[in-house]
Design an enzyme around this catalytic site. Structure first.
Site, PDB file in Angstrom:
ATOM      1  N   ASN A 108       0.818  -1.224   0.000  1.00 62.91           N
ATOM      2  CA  ASN A 108       0.000   0.000   0.000  1.00 62.91           C
ATOM      3  C   ASN A 108       0.853   1.276   0.000  1.00 62.91           C
ATOM      4  O   ASN A 108       1.696   1.474   0.878  1.00 62.91           O
ATOM      5  CB  ASN A 108      -0.903  -0.021   1.241  1.00 62.91           C
ATOM      6  CG  ASN A 108      -2.071   0.926   1.123  1.00 62.91           C
ATOM      7  OD1 ASN A 108      -2.314   1.511   0.064  1.00 62.91           O
ATOM      8  ND2 ASN A 108      -2.810   1.082   2.208  1.00 62.91           N
ATOM      9  N   HIS A 144     -14.306  -4.801  11.117  1.00 67.72           N
ATOM     10  CA  HIS A 144     -13.886  -3.483  11.613  1.00 67.72           C
ATOM     11  C   HIS A 144     -15.085  -2.614  11.958  1.00 67.72           C
ATOM     12  O   HIS A 144     -15.808  -2.178  11.066  1.00 67.72           O
ATOM     13  CB  HIS A 144     -13.145  -2.731  10.508  1.00 67.72           C
ATOM     14  CG  HIS A 144     -11.724  -3.124  10.359  1.00 67.72           C
ATOM     15  ND1 HIS A 144     -10.768  -2.245   9.915  1.00 67.72           N
ATOM     16  CD2 HIS A 144     -11.094  -4.292  10.577  1.00 67.72           C
ATOM     17  CE1 HIS A 144      -9.607  -2.866   9.866  1.00 67.72           C
ATOM     18  NE2 HIS A 144      -9.771  -4.112  10.258  1.00 67.72           N
ATOM     19  N   ARG A 183     -13.325  -5.815  15.706  1.00 67.60           N
ATOM     20  CA  ARG A 183     -12.327  -4.832  16.134  1.00 67.60           C
ATOM     21  C   ARG A 183     -13.040  -3.500  16.302  1.00 67.60           C
ATOM     22  O   ARG A 183     -13.853  -3.124  15.456  1.00 67.60           O
ATOM     23  CB  ARG A 183     -11.250  -4.738  15.051  1.00 67.60           C
ATOM     24  CG  ARG A 183     -10.233  -3.668  15.284  1.00 67.60           C
ATOM     25  CD  ARG A 183      -9.289  -3.540  14.096  1.00 67.60           C
ATOM     26  NE  ARG A 183      -9.457  -2.256  13.460  1.00 67.60           N
ATOM     27  CZ  ARG A 183      -8.513  -1.619  12.769  1.00 67.60           C
ATOM     28  NH1 ARG A 183      -7.326  -2.179  12.594  1.00 67.60           N
ATOM     29  NH2 ARG A 183      -8.753  -0.450  12.228  1.00 67.60           N
ATOM     30  N   TYR A 206      -6.674   7.360  13.164  1.00 71.89           N
ATOM     31  CA  TYR A 206      -6.496   6.103  12.428  1.00 71.89           C
ATOM     32  C   TYR A 206      -7.708   5.189  12.634  1.00 71.89           C
ATOM     33  O   TYR A 206      -8.176   5.009  13.755  1.00 71.89           O
ATOM     34  CB  TYR A 206      -5.231   5.353  12.897  1.00 71.89           C
ATOM     35  CG  TYR A 206      -5.306   3.909  12.512  1.00 71.89           C
ATOM     36  CD1 TYR A 206      -5.031   3.526  11.200  1.00 71.89           C
ATOM     37  CD2 TYR A 206      -5.777   2.945  13.401  1.00 71.89           C
ATOM     38  CE1 TYR A 206      -5.199   2.216  10.797  1.00 71.89           C
ATOM     39  CE2 TYR A 206      -5.942   1.629  13.000  1.00 71.89           C
ATOM     40  CZ  TYR A 206      -5.650   1.280  11.701  1.00 71.89           C
ATOM     41  OH  TYR A 206      -5.829  -0.008  11.300  1.00 71.89           O
ATOM     42  N   ASP A 249      -6.718  -1.994  17.780  1.00 71.38           N
ATOM     43  CA  ASP A 249      -5.417  -1.762  17.125  1.00 71.38           C
ATOM     44  C   ASP A 249      -4.829  -0.445  17.630  1.00 71.38           C
ATOM     45  O   ASP A 249      -5.404   0.625  17.408  1.00 71.38           O
ATOM     46  CB  ASP A 249      -5.652  -1.693  15.600  1.00 71.38           C
ATOM     47  CG  ASP A 249      -4.359  -1.686  14.813  1.00 71.38           C
ATOM     48  OD1 ASP A 249      -3.288  -1.502  15.416  1.00 71.38           O
ATOM     49  OD2 ASP A 249      -4.423  -1.859  13.578  1.00 71.38           O
ATOM     50  N   HIS A 256      -1.960   0.648  16.596  1.00 67.34           N
ATOM     51  CA  HIS A 256      -1.262   1.154  15.403  1.00 67.34           C
ATOM     52  C   HIS A 256       0.076   1.817  15.728  1.00 67.34           C
ATOM     53  O   HIS A 256       0.376   2.899  15.207  1.00 67.34           O
ATOM     54  CB  HIS A 256      -2.187   2.086  14.608  1.00 67.34           C
ATOM     55  CG  HIS A 256      -2.120   1.852  13.130  1.00 67.34           C
ATOM     56  ND1 HIS A 256      -1.479   2.694  12.265  1.00 67.34           N
ATOM     57  CD2 HIS A 256      -2.596   0.851  12.373  1.00 67.34           C
ATOM     58  CE1 HIS A 256      -1.570   2.230  11.031  1.00 67.34           C
ATOM     59  NE2 HIS A 256      -2.245   1.102  11.073  1.00 67.34           N
ATOM     60  N   GLU A 314      -3.530  -4.917  19.446  1.00 70.54           N
ATOM     61  CA  GLU A 314      -2.596  -5.035  18.320  1.00 70.54           C
ATOM     62  C   GLU A 314      -1.635  -3.852  18.247  1.00 70.54           C
ATOM     63  O   GLU A 314      -2.019  -2.718  18.552  1.00 70.54           O
ATOM     64  CB  GLU A 314      -3.445  -5.097  17.033  1.00 70.54           C
ATOM     65  CG  GLU A 314      -2.626  -5.108  15.776  1.00 70.54           C
ATOM     66  CD  GLU A 314      -3.485  -4.934  14.526  1.00 70.54           C
ATOM     67  OE1 GLU A 314      -4.723  -5.084  14.603  1.00 70.54           O
ATOM     68  OE2 GLU A 314      -2.906  -4.621  13.481  1.00 70.54           O
ATOM     69  N   GLU A 338       2.007  -6.887  11.316  1.00 66.19           N
ATOM     70  CA  GLU A 338       1.550  -6.659   9.940  1.00 66.19           C
ATOM     71  C   GLU A 338       2.612  -5.956   9.098  1.00 66.19           C
ATOM     72  O   GLU A 338       2.580  -6.052   7.880  1.00 66.19           O
ATOM     73  CB  GLU A 338       0.222  -5.879   9.918  1.00 66.19           C
ATOM     74  CG  GLU A 338       0.348  -4.459  10.397  1.00 66.19           C
ATOM     75  CD  GLU A 338      -0.994  -3.714  10.413  1.00 66.19           C
ATOM     76  OE1 GLU A 338      -2.007  -4.326  10.717  1.00 66.19           O
ATOM     77  OE2 GLU A 338      -0.985  -2.512  10.127  1.00 66.19           O
ATOM     78  N   ARG A 384       0.814 -11.400  13.208  1.00 58.18           N
ATOM     79  CA  ARG A 384      -0.051 -10.809  12.181  1.00 58.18           C
ATOM     80  C   ARG A 384       0.529 -10.917  10.767  1.00 58.18           C
ATOM     81  O   ARG A 384      -0.171 -10.642   9.790  1.00 58.18           O
ATOM     82  CB  ARG A 384      -0.227  -9.320  12.494  1.00 58.18           C
ATOM     83  CG  ARG A 384      -0.873  -9.051  13.825  1.00 58.18           C
ATOM     84  CD  ARG A 384      -2.347  -8.850  13.691  1.00 58.18           C
ATOM     85  NE  ARG A 384      -2.680  -7.697  12.893  1.00 58.18           N
ATOM     86  CZ  ARG A 384      -3.667  -7.666  11.984  1.00 58.18           C
ATOM     87  NH1 ARG A 384      -4.390  -8.741  11.768  1.00 58.18           N
ATOM     88  NH2 ARG A 384      -3.929  -6.565  11.310  1.00 58.18           N
ATOM     89  N   HIS A 414      -3.041 -10.320   8.919  1.00 64.74           N
ATOM     90  CA  HIS A 414      -3.458  -9.022   8.408  1.00 64.74           C
ATOM     91  C   HIS A 414      -4.405  -9.240   7.215  1.00 64.74           C
ATOM     92  O   HIS A 414      -4.137 -10.081   6.370  1.00 64.74           O
ATOM     93  CB  HIS A 414      -2.182  -8.303   7.946  1.00 64.74           C
ATOM     94  CG  HIS A 414      -2.345  -6.894   7.525  1.00 64.74           C
ATOM     95  ND1 HIS A 414      -1.414  -6.274   6.727  1.00 64.74           N
ATOM     96  CD2 HIS A 414      -3.298  -5.967   7.790  1.00 64.74           C
ATOM     97  CE1 HIS A 414      -1.787  -5.019   6.526  1.00 64.74           C
ATOM     98  NE2 HIS A 414      -2.916  -4.806   7.158  1.00 64.74           N
ATOM     99  N   ASP A 432      -6.202  -3.286   1.593  1.00 62.91           N
ATOM    100  CA  ASP A 432      -5.055  -3.100   0.691  1.00 62.91           C
ATOM    101  C   ASP A 432      -4.334  -4.413   0.389  1.00 62.91           C
ATOM    102  O   ASP A 432      -3.340  -4.422  -0.340  1.00 62.91           O
ATOM    103  CB  ASP A 432      -4.084  -2.039   1.225  1.00 62.91           C
ATOM    104  CG  ASP A 432      -3.758  -2.187   2.696  1.00 62.91           C
ATOM    105  OD1 ASP A 432      -4.625  -1.884   3.531  1.00 62.91           O
ATOM    106  OD2 ASP A 432      -2.635  -2.598   3.006  1.00 62.91           O
ATOM    107  N   GLU A 456      -8.168 -11.400   9.910  1.00 60.24           N
ATOM    108  CA  GLU A 456      -8.822 -10.094   9.713  1.00 60.24           C
ATOM    109  C   GLU A 456      -9.520 -10.085   8.356  1.00 60.24           C
ATOM    110  O   GLU A 456      -8.995 -10.601   7.375  1.00 60.24           O
ATOM    111  CB  GLU A 456      -7.764  -8.981   9.751  1.00 60.24           C
ATOM    112  CG  GLU A 456      -8.323  -7.589   9.536  1.00 60.24           C
ATOM    113  CD  GLU A 456      -7.228  -6.518   9.532  1.00 60.24           C
ATOM    114  OE1 GLU A 456      -6.046  -6.856   9.322  1.00 60.24           O
ATOM    115  OE2 GLU A 456      -7.568  -5.346   9.739  1.00 60.24           O
ATOM    116  N   TRP A 458       1.946   6.986  12.590  1.00 63.25           N
ATOM    117  CA  TRP A 458       0.525   7.110  12.246  1.00 63.25           C
ATOM    118  C   TRP A 458      -0.271   5.916  12.742  1.00 63.25           C
ATOM    119  O   TRP A 458       0.119   4.807  12.634  1.00 63.25           O
ATOM    120  CB  TRP A 458       0.377   7.224  10.711  1.00 63.25           C
ATOM    121  CG  TRP A 458      -1.038   7.050  10.273  1.00 63.25           C
ATOM    122  CD1 TRP A 458      -2.088   7.879  10.528  1.00 63.25           C
ATOM    123  CD2 TRP A 458      -1.581   5.968   9.498  1.00 63.25           C
ATOM    124  NE1 TRP A 458      -3.233   7.385   9.972  1.00 63.25           N
ATOM    125  CE2 TRP A 458      -2.948   6.207   9.349  1.00 63.25           C
ATOM    126  CE3 TRP A 458      -1.019   4.808   8.940  1.00 63.25           C
ATOM    127  CZ2 TRP A 458      -3.795   5.338   8.643  1.00 63.25           C
ATOM    128  CZ3 TRP A 458      -1.837   3.952   8.252  1.00 63.25           C
ATOM    129  CH2 TRP A 458      -3.222   4.215   8.100  1.00 63.25           C
TER     130      TRP A 458
END
Ligand code: GCO
Ligand code: MG
Length: 415
Positions: free
Chosen positions: A50, A135, A160, A172, A223, A225, A249, A275, A296, A325, A329, A352, A415
């Site tokens: 991605n 999600h 999630r 995010y 998550d 992130h 996560e 991931e 992941r 993951h 994407d 996921e 991010w």
């Protein structure tokens, strides 16, 4: 299948005569490698990274495709070693995604030659379907809870949950304007603002409410992130214990694998990570020290089935389970291969699954199906995902990058 030859399997039949890199944007960008043998069997591998799609497309086109022509498609392991050892420059997301595309396409071909679904080539079925999580996200706790309810009503057993952080304009995992959440939406990175103290205020309240609204039967995931420091992550993990998460996560960045020791010392909330990993070496310390519960790292970004199988076997020695993951994407080609893997792998945890857009599903017809909270891979030979090249050509590449995050004082953050 109509493309199966009457005499399958001689090395001449298996000779690779064509390898084609297909870039298409049916709703979002995807890179796909298509390999064709002399006997006319085709195999597909996902090569999507991605926001960096064309780097992998060029790696494949310039450095891999010329080496593939003339090779025996049946020599999967040797081809993997050729591209891994033979490149001299090891690992990294671009290289490992390119190798994964070749590897998955070859597994697809060999399974088609055998006339078997891919999971059968790996050792056969271990379970009836792969538990998946969806999600749910919302602008506040109530909206997120409504989304969780919607997924439970659709039959999901695991969800999630991410919710907007009061005081931050864009967070995010939160969709804007009623659309489904997509990780990369702008040509150049969208700048977002981040504050860990504000985030740490809301997350325990979110999960407290979700347990009140939905009880203890549904599995809940979250998550982080990569945005917390190890001690902040430890604090969040501890404060979430009463709500019994399936996992937390990416609690903290994992370049320093020892960072997870801090979280483990303070909490029994299960941890998932990986991931962004692309090799077994990225998680060796994490796994052998039992610092995580779920890995992941999935097929497309880590050298394909050949390497991820090695990783999963290693993880099984330490009771670490897979939790691949599966954001949008990663193309349906990756999802198809992952589901065959999930159907076989003994130490499976969860998969996921963010739904792909309708256009994506039309470009990549597939035979996996959602039923009773699980995804079921199909029974057709190979991984069960194909590509409609004519339709793919109607969706030209459209440059998009992932957002970035800065702290409120302007410093760059994760991010
Ligand atoms: C997830 C991921 C994604 C990534 C995305 C990046 O858990 O699904 O964190 O949302 O951000 O795949 O391309
Ligand atoms: Mg994630």
């Amino acid at each position: 299948m109509s493309e199966l030859p009457t005499v399958a399997g001689s090395s001449r039949d298996r000779e690779i005569v064509e390898a084609k890199v297909i870039v298409t944007c049916p709703g979002r960008n995807f890179v796909t490698l298509k390999i064709v043998t002399r006997s006319g069997i085709t195999g597909l591998g996902d090569a999507t990274l991605n926001g960096r799609e064309l780097a992998v497309a060029a790696y494949l086109q310039e450095h891999i495709v010329p080496n593939l022509i003339g090779k025996d498609a049946g020599r999967i392991e040797d081809t993997w070693q050729f591209f891994y050892r033979g490149a001299y420059w090891r690992r990294g997301p671009v290289t490992m995604t390119a190798i994964a595309a070749v590897d998955v396409a070859l597994w697809d071909i060999v399974a088609k030659l055998a006339g078997l679904p891919l999971y059968q080539m790996l050792g056969g079925r271990s379970r009836e379907g792969a538990l998946v999580y969806a999600h749910a996200n919302g602008r506040d706790i109530a909206e997120t809870s409504d989304e969780v309810r919607r997924y439970i009503e659709m039959g999901f057993r695991a969800v999630r949950a991410q919710c907007a952080v009061p005081g931050l304009a864009k967070t995010y995992g939160i969709a804007s304007g009623g659309k489904a959440y997509e990780p990369a939406e702008t040509q150049l990175p969208l700048e977002t603002l981040w504050s860990t103290p504000k985030y740490l205020e809301i997350v325990p309240k979110l999960f407290e409410q979700l347990r009140v609204d939905h009880g203890n039967d549904v599995e809940l995931l979250h998550d982080g992130h990569h945005r917390m420091t190890p001690i902040e992550a430890a604090r969040l993990a501890r404060s979430l214990e009463p709500y019994r998460l399936f996992w937390l996560e990416d609690a903290t960045p994992a370049e320093n694998q020892k960072a997870f020791e801090v979280i483990r010392q303070h909490s029994v909330t299960p941890l998932a990570v990986g991931e962004v990993f692309n090799s077994i070496w990225d998680c060796k310390h994490l796994i052998e020290n039992q610092l995580i519960d779920y890995i992941r790292t999935t097929i497309v970004h880590a050298g394909g089935i050949t390497h991820v199988r090695r990783l999963a076997d290693f993880a099984s020695l330490y009771q670490v389970r897979t939790g691949f993951h599966g954001a949008t994407d990663l193309s349906p080609v990756c999802m198809g291969a992952a589901l065959h893997f999930d159907t076989w792998v003994p130490n499976f945890g969860i998969q996921e699954w963010m739904h792909h857009a309708k256009e994506t599903d039309e470009v990549f017809p597939h035979d996996y199906q959602f039923r009773d909270g699980r995804l079921h891979c199909g029974e057709s030979p190979g991984h069960g995902v194909s590509i409609d090249e004519k339709l793919a050509a109607k969706y030209p590449y459209s440059p998009k990058q992932l957002p970035i995050a800065r702290l409120e004082d302007g410093s760059m953050w994760d991010w």
